[in-house]
Design a protein around this motif. Structure first.
Motif, short mmCIF file in Angstrom:
data_model
loop_
_atom_site.label_atom_id
_atom_site.label_comp_id
_atom_site.label_asym_id
_atom_site.label_seq_id
_atom_site.Cartn_x
_atom_site.Cartn_y
_atom_site.Cartn_z
N SER A 47 0.84 -1.21 0.00
CA SER A 47 0.00 0.00 0.00
C SER A 47 0.87 1.26 0.00
CB SER A 47 -0.92 0.01 1.22
OG SER A 47 -1.80 -1.09 1.17
N ASP A 158 -5.90 -2.02 -4.81
CA ASP A 158 -5.15 -2.45 -3.62
C ASP A 158 -6.05 -3.36 -2.78
OD1 ASP A 158 -3.39 -2.77 -1.57
OD2 ASP A 158 -3.29 -0.65 -1.00
N GLU A 159 -5.87 -4.63 -2.90
CA GLU A 159 -6.71 -5.62 -2.21
C GLU A 159 -8.20 -5.32 -2.36
OE1 GLU A 159 -5.71 -7.16 1.66
OE2 GLU A 159 -3.80 -6.12 1.46
MG LIG Z 1 -1.91 -2.80 2.21
#
Ligand SMILES: [Mg+2]
Ligand SMILES: Nc1ncnc2c1ncn2[C@@H]1O[C@H](COP(=O)(O)OP(=O)(O)OP(=O)(O)O)[C@@H](O)[C@H]1O
Length: 308
Positions: A47, A158-159
């Motif tokens: 991240s 991101d995820e």
């Molecule tokens: Mg992350």
């Protein structure tokens, strides 16, 4: 043949938070039309890397460019051509899902189209409910619907599927594959390795702020072990002594065992098994999960040298 210019290029990227060096040395590129999987344990720096790419955080060293432009200096211009979905989606609690989707679109200079309606339908979102009533999965859907209805050149996730049920995860995957077919590029950070395995052209593994491996899954498989279940006429007494053989376990006496073999030792091991006269043989190729576990468990760069 000339390689096309990378759409994203990260070189020796570093990020410090005070004394803590979250990113030590990040290097990877993404080319047009590529889906790039970004994987690594919690706290590895995925991240943080993405936030630097978005111009939310300023790098402490190295460089990162998207569309050939510096991500910090040209973040405004870059943002017009990218769509981003974070794992932890923040929504204005008093707006409805539909209002937020339209707001996201407006912020990206886009409009609500028939495609947006189709996405709302496909993801099964009720757009009339206030965001504060949404579950995690529903909040993710709001951001995903806005991203997929945006006509961007580069999509950063991101995820994005951590809160989605399997049906919605499938919908997500279908849309990513559709983007790829349109020649768009995708950066996908995910802990769902089957998703990465299925969709990504290349994969980068990050660990403690460093990229430890990049390549296609096929390129990475040579670092891993194949699992074999074998039954022979003659006993497999010498098997455990052969180089590259690990974890020999008797299933039924010395003639029926399971074992793991390093990819570079497959030929001599197979020759030995054949000599003992094969009755049956099942091989299981290494999965991304096997590969990943080795990086999770082993300290720095133990992949080539670790023992049994
Ligand atoms: Mg992350
Ligand atoms: N604003 C910040 N200030 C201080 N440390 C930070 C900050 N943001 C991130 N970190 C640290 O940097 C490291 C990398 O965090 P990051 O969120 O990038 O990990 P990640 O790979 O995305 O993990 P996850 O899989 O859990 O999402 C962690 O040790 C984290 O605690």
């Amino acid at each position: 043949m000339a390689t096309p210019a990378p759409l994203l290029q990260i070189t020796h990227l570093q990020k410090r938070f005070g004394k803590f060096q979250a990113l030590k040395d990040i290097d990877f590129s993404i080319y047009p039309g590529e889906v790039f999987g970004f994987i690594g344990p919690n706290g590895a720096g995925k991240s943080t890397t993405i936030r630097v790419l978005l111009g939310i955080l300023k790098a402490s060293g190295g460089s990162a460019t998207i569309f050939g432009q510096d991500v910090w200096q040209h973040s405004v211009a870059i943002h017009q051509r990218i769509a981003y979905v974070p794992g932890d989606v923040y929504l204005w609690p008093n707006l409805s899902g539909g209002e937020i989707i339209d707001l996201f679109l407006k912020m990206n200079g886009e409009r609500h189209t028939a495609k947006t309606d189709a996405l709302i339908e496909e993801f099964g979102l009720d757009p009339r409910k206030k965001a504060r009533t949404y579950s995690k999965g529903n909040r993710q859907k709001v951001a995903l619907i806005a991203a997929f209805s945006t006509d961007a050149d580069f999509y950063i996730f991101d995820e994005p599927t951590s809160g989605l049920d399997p049906l919605n995860e499938q919908t997500f995957q279908n849309h990513v594959l559709a983007l790829k077919q349109q020649g768009k590029s995708v950066l996908l950070s995910s802990h769902i390795l089957s998703e990465v395995e299925k969709m990504c052209d290349r994969i980068g593994i990050i660990r403690e702020g460093q990229i430890v491996e990049t390549g296609t899954l096929a390129e990475m498989r040579h670092l891993t072990r194949t699992t074999i279940d074998v039954q022979t006429v003659a006993p497999l007494t010498k098997l455990a002594e052969l180089p590259g053989v690990h974890g020999v376990t008797a299933k039924h006496g010395e003639n029926h065992v399971s074992l793991a073999v390093d990819a570079d030792q497959l030929t001599p091991v197979m020759a030995y098994l054949t000599q003992q006269q094969l009755v049956s043989l099942t091989t299981t190729p290494p999965t991304l999960e096997d590969l990943f576990m080795r990086y999770y468990e082993a300290p720095n760069d133990a992949r080539a040298t670790d023992g049994k």
